[in-house]
Motif scaffolding. Structure first.
Motif, mmCIF file in Angstrom:
data_model
loop_
_atom_site.group_PDB
_atom_site.id
_atom_site.type_symbol
_atom_site.label_atom_id
_atom_site.label_comp_id
_atom_site.label_asym_id
_atom_site.label_seq_id
_atom_site.Cartn_x
_atom_site.Cartn_y
_atom_site.Cartn_z
ATOM 1 N N MET A 44 0.835 -1.181 0.000
ATOM 2 C CA MET A 44 0.000 0.000 0.000
ATOM 3 C C MET A 44 0.887 1.255 0.000
ATOM 4 O O MET A 44 0.575 2.225 -0.689
ATOM 5 N N LEU A 45 1.956 1.204 0.749
ATOM 6 C CA LEU A 45 2.873 2.336 0.804
ATOM 7 C C LEU A 45 3.533 2.573 -0.557
ATOM 8 O O LEU A 45 3.667 3.718 -0.992
ATOM 9 N N SER A 46 3.887 1.504 -1.264
ATOM 10 C CA SER A 46 4.522 1.661 -2.577
ATOM 11 C C SER A 46 3.536 2.264 -3.583
ATOM 12 O O SER A 46 3.916 3.084 -4.424
ATOM 13 N N ASN A 47 2.269 1.874 -3.516
ATOM 14 C CA ASN A 47 1.254 2.476 -4.391
ATOM 15 C C ASN A 47 1.099 3.960 -4.122
ATOM 16 O O ASN A 47 0.970 4.756 -5.051
ATOM 17 N N LEU A 48 1.092 4.341 -2.854
ATOM 18 C CA LEU A 48 0.992 5.744 -2.480
ATOM 19 C C LEU A 48 2.190 6.531 -3.006
ATOM 20 O O LEU A 48 2.039 7.618 -3.573
ATOM 21 N N LEU A 49 3.385 5.983 -2.840
ATOM 22 C CA LEU A 49 4.595 6.653 -3.323
ATOM 23 C C LEU A 49 4.608 6.772 -4.846
ATOM 24 O O LEU A 49 4.970 7.832 -5.392
ATOM 25 N N LEU A 50 4.202 5.721 -5.551
ATOM 26 C CA LEU A 50 4.150 5.777 -7.011
ATOM 27 C C LEU A 50 3.127 6.801 -7.490
ATOM 28 O O LEU A 50 3.373 7.529 -8.456
ATOM 29 N N THR A 51 1.984 6.869 -6.833
ATOM 30 C CA THR A 51 0.965 7.854 -7.199
ATOM 31 C C THR A 51 1.471 9.270 -6.978
ATOM 32 O O THR A 51 1.313 10.142 -7.840
ATOM 33 N N CYS A 52 2.100 9.510 -5.840
ATOM 34 C CA CYS A 52 2.649 10.840 -5.541
ATOM 35 C C CYS A 52 3.755 11.209 -6.525
ATOM 36 O O CYS A 52 3.798 12.333 -7.033
ATOM 37 N N LEU A 53 4.622 10.283 -6.820
ATOM 38 C CA LEU A 53 5.713 10.527 -7.757
ATOM 39 C C LEU A 53 5.176 10.820 -9.154
ATOM 40 O O LEU A 53 5.647 11.745 -9.828
ATOM 41 N N ALA A 54 4.193 10.056 -9.582
ATOM 42 C CA ALA A 54 3.610 10.266 -10.909
ATOM 43 C C ALA A 54 2.967 11.642 -11.010
ATOM 44 O O ALA A 54 3.104 12.327 -12.021
#
Length: 127
Positions: free
Chosen positions: A1-11
């Protein structure tokens, strides 16, 4: 879940499209879709009424302007927003880059038309 959040923020942080522009694009896409449904229903009803009137009154059908199959294919393609073009959809791009006028009578050879659409090119109603 944390990796999805980070990828969304980065994108979103590295996106060339601003938040407000993306929001506008989503609103535009929704409105275009709603209006396409509305216009399609109205046009389909007019065409059906014309065909029924022609059939029951045994008269030649009135001229109705309808986009060609190629035009439908052009606006049906998947669209990816680009900051270079400034178009919000394939329909927007099609209209802005120039569109040829067509009618319900197809310009294509009958071999290109599906059998179900042969009535359009025959010019009359036959059962």
């Amino acid at each position: 879940m944390l990796s999805n959040l980070l990828l969304t923020c980065l994108a979103r942080c590295t996106s060339p499209v601003s938040y407000l522009q993306l929001k506008f694009w989503r609103v535009y896409s929704q409105e275009e879709s709603n209006l396409m449904d509305s216009y399609s229903m109205i046009h389909a009803k007019e065409l059906a009424e014309r065909n029924l009137e022609s059939f029951f009154k045994q008269t030649m059908p009135q001229h109705v302007i309808t986009p060609s199959n190629k035009d439908w294919e052009k606006i049906s393609a998947l669209y990816k927003f680009s900051t270079k073009d400034y178009y919000y959809s394939t329909l927007h791009k099609y209209v802005e880059t120039g569109m040829p006028m067509a009618s319900v009578k197809s310009m294509e050879t009958p071999a290109d038309n599906p059998a179900v659409l042969n009535f359009v090119d025959e010019g009359g109603v036959g059962l």
